[in-house]
Design an enzyme around this catalytic site. Structure first.
Site, PDB file in Angstrom:
ATOM      1  N   GLU A 121       0.827  -1.210   0.000  1.00  0.00           N
ATOM      2  CA  GLU A 121       0.000   0.000   0.000  1.00  0.00           C
ATOM      3  C   GLU A 121       0.866   1.267   0.000  1.00  0.00           C
ATOM      4  O   GLU A 121       0.351   2.351   0.294  1.00  0.00           O
ATOM      5  CB  GLU A 121      -0.940   0.015   1.214  1.00  0.00           C
ATOM      6  CG  GLU A 121      -1.910  -1.159   1.313  1.00  0.00           C
ATOM      7  CD  GLU A 121      -3.025  -1.161   0.276  1.00  0.00           C
ATOM      8  OE1 GLU A 121      -3.053  -0.243  -0.572  1.00  0.00           O
ATOM      9  OE2 GLU A 121      -3.844  -2.097   0.291  1.00  0.00           O
ATOM     10  N   HIS A 145      -2.679   1.820   8.420  1.00  0.00           N
ATOM     11  CA  HIS A 145      -3.764   1.009   7.873  1.00  0.00           C
ATOM     12  C   HIS A 145      -3.883  -0.275   8.690  1.00  0.00           C
ATOM     13  O   HIS A 145      -2.884  -0.957   8.913  1.00  0.00           O
ATOM     14  CB  HIS A 145      -3.484   0.681   6.404  1.00  0.00           C
ATOM     15  CG  HIS A 145      -4.369  -0.384   5.845  1.00  0.00           C
ATOM     16  ND1 HIS A 145      -5.750  -0.269   5.829  1.00  0.00           N
ATOM     17  CD2 HIS A 145      -4.098  -1.599   5.314  1.00  0.00           C
ATOM     18  CE1 HIS A 145      -6.269  -1.367   5.294  1.00  0.00           C
ATOM     19  NE2 HIS A 145      -5.290  -2.196   4.985  1.00  0.00           N
ATOM     20  N   HIS A 147      -6.855  -3.652  10.017  1.00  0.00           N
ATOM     21  CA  HIS A 147      -8.059  -4.427   9.728  1.00  0.00           C
ATOM     22  C   HIS A 147      -8.856  -4.631  11.017  1.00  0.00           C
ATOM     23  O   HIS A 147      -8.954  -5.748  11.521  1.00  0.00           O
ATOM     24  CB  HIS A 147      -7.685  -5.799   9.146  1.00  0.00           C
ATOM     25  CG  HIS A 147      -6.967  -5.756   7.828  1.00  0.00           C
ATOM     26  ND1 HIS A 147      -6.372  -6.874   7.251  1.00  0.00           N
ATOM     27  CD2 HIS A 147      -6.740  -4.735   6.965  1.00  0.00           C
ATOM     28  CE1 HIS A 147      -5.817  -6.539   6.090  1.00  0.00           C
ATOM     29  NE2 HIS A 147      -6.019  -5.242   5.897  1.00  0.00           N
ATOM     30  N   GLU A 175     -17.131  10.867  23.814  1.00  0.00           N
ATOM     31  CA  GLU A 175     -15.946  11.636  23.430  1.00  0.00           C
ATOM     32  C   GLU A 175     -15.484  11.425  21.987  1.00  0.00           C
ATOM     33  O   GLU A 175     -14.487  11.994  21.556  1.00  0.00           O
ATOM     34  CB  GLU A 175     -14.824  11.387  24.443  1.00  0.00           C
ATOM     35  CG  GLU A 175     -15.170  12.133  25.731  1.00  0.00           C
ATOM     36  CD  GLU A 175     -14.213  11.897  26.891  1.00  0.00           C
ATOM     37  OE1 GLU A 175     -13.032  11.657  26.653  1.00  0.00           O
ATOM     38  OE2 GLU A 175     -14.693  11.990  28.027  1.00  0.00           O
ATOM     39  N   HIS A 216     -12.825  -4.145   4.319  1.00  0.00           N
ATOM     40  CA  HIS A 216     -11.366  -4.274   4.328  1.00  0.00           C
ATOM     41  C   HIS A 216     -10.742  -3.749   5.628  1.00  0.00           C
ATOM     42  O   HIS A 216     -10.036  -4.473   6.306  1.00  0.00           O
ATOM     43  CB  HIS A 216     -10.778  -3.541   3.101  1.00  0.00           C
ATOM     44  CG  HIS A 216      -9.298  -3.678   2.957  1.00  0.00           C
ATOM     45  ND1 HIS A 216      -8.634  -3.610   1.756  1.00  0.00           N
ATOM     46  CD2 HIS A 216      -8.318  -3.850   3.887  1.00  0.00           C
ATOM     47  CE1 HIS A 216      -7.338  -3.770   1.950  1.00  0.00           C
ATOM     48  NE2 HIS A 216      -7.120  -3.909   3.225  1.00  0.00           N
TER      49      HIS A 216
HETATM   50  O1  2HA Z   1      -0.414  -5.077   3.941  1.00  0.00           O
HETATM   51  O2  2HA Z   1      -3.413  -4.895   4.555  1.00  0.00           O
HETATM   52  O3  2HA Z   1      -4.211  -3.759   2.320  1.00  0.00           O
HETATM   53  C1  2HA Z   1      -1.497  -5.902   3.684  1.00  0.00           C
HETATM   54  C2  2HA Z   1      -2.737  -5.097   3.586  1.00  0.00           C
HETATM   55  C3  2HA Z   1      -3.076  -4.533   2.276  1.00  0.00           C
HETATM   56 ZN    ZN Z   2      -5.351  -4.149   4.249  1.00  0.00          ZN
END
Ligand code: 2HA
Ligand code: ZN
Length: 281
Positions: A121, A145, A147, A175, A216
């Site tokens: 990414e 990023h 999950h 909050e 995602h």
């Molecule tokens: O790095 O999460 O979106 C792996 C991921 C790609």
């Molecule tokens: Zn991801």
């Protein structure tokens, strides 16, 4: 006595970087190689690290370009590497890349040992850094990023609309509006890792510092590791509370008790927040 010389792994910013990776792993947001993190280094941090840089690798074109990130240095997690392994072995799982003068290519100057590359990414992170540098006058340095389960679960049952998501999250916990007064953006389901999702996300990050990726995960930005992790953590916790309350309420969002729009306005007034008025009734 000579001053203590700190290697790259002992530098404060690198300890913050690897700690965030571990914190995210402990939250359960980084199954297998899921998630990634980048950090735009300060000039003095680059200087402190230069003695430890290796012979640079080849320049690799990113397919995206940013004028305001020419010749910057980033710490990045490795593509295919696991957040779970970062703290125990930073040099194999994360690295430092230099951006070229044209602002369109990177090369590895430290870490990512044994053939690792920056996160898949990286183009998304790079474009989003560019947008956030512009939006925050250079204050934002971290893009994260992950999950997180409950945010992802909500994207299966709620309209993929920034206003709907933001209102549900703001009203989940008092909050929240203080932590993300601009709200959260929502990117529809897209193929990960490419230029399309990078551009779609960076469009939203002109306004928001958090964007949900449908089915995602989430993308957040902040000035330091504490605030960036805290933003991800707060949104995920609000999503969990909203999801649990929905389940307890026969899947209806018509709750017996909730925070009113006037209540949100009162918090904004007392805390001096610039809230996204479009998201209030
Ligand atoms: O790095 O999460 O979106 C792996 C991921 C790609
Ligand atoms: Zn991801």
């Amino acid at each position: 006595m000579s001053e203590e010389i700190k290697g790259i792994e002992q530098q404060e910013f690198m300890r913050g970087f690897t700690r965030l990776c571990d914190d995210g792993w402990l939250q359960g947001w980084h199954e297998r190689n899921g998630g990634n993190l980048t950090y735009r280094m300060k000039a003095e941090e680059v200087e402190a690290c230069k003695p430890f840089f290796k012979e640079p690798g080849e320049w690799v074109n990113m397919g995206v370009q940013a004028d305001n990130l020419r010749s910057e240095y980033f710490v990045t997690t490795g593509s295919g590497r696991y957040m779970r392994n970062v703290q125990g072995d930073p040099a194999h799982n994360v690295g430092i890349v230099e951006i070229n003068e044209a602002g369109d290519s990177w090369r590895i100057v430290w870490g990512l040992e044994d053939g690792a590359k920056p996160t898949s990414e990286f183009p998304s992170h790079f474009l989003n850094h560019s947008v956030r540098v512009e939006a925050t006058n250079g204050a934002d340095r971290v893009i994260y990023h992950a999950h997180p389960d409950n945010v992802i679960a909500l994207t299966k049952v709620m309209p993929l609309d920034a206003r709907e998501f933001t209102r549900a999250l703001w009203k989940a916990m008092t909050e929240c509006i203080v932590v993300f007064p601009k709200g959260v953006g929502v990117v529809p389901w897209m193929v990960p890792g490419g230029a399309d999702i990078a551009h779609a996300t960076s469009e939203l990050m002109k306004t928001f510092d958090a964007a949900i990726w449908a089915q995602h995960g989430m993308f957040v930005s902040g000035p330091d590791f504490d605030l960036t992790f805290g933003l991800m953590h707060t949104i995920e916790k609000a999503a969990k509370i909203h999801g649990q309350a929905l389940a307890m309420n026969n899947c209806s969002g018509d709750f017996m008790n909730t925070i009113t729009d006037q209540g949100l306005r009162d918090i904004a007034r007392d805390f001096g927040l610039t809230v996204n008025e479009d998201f209030l009734d």
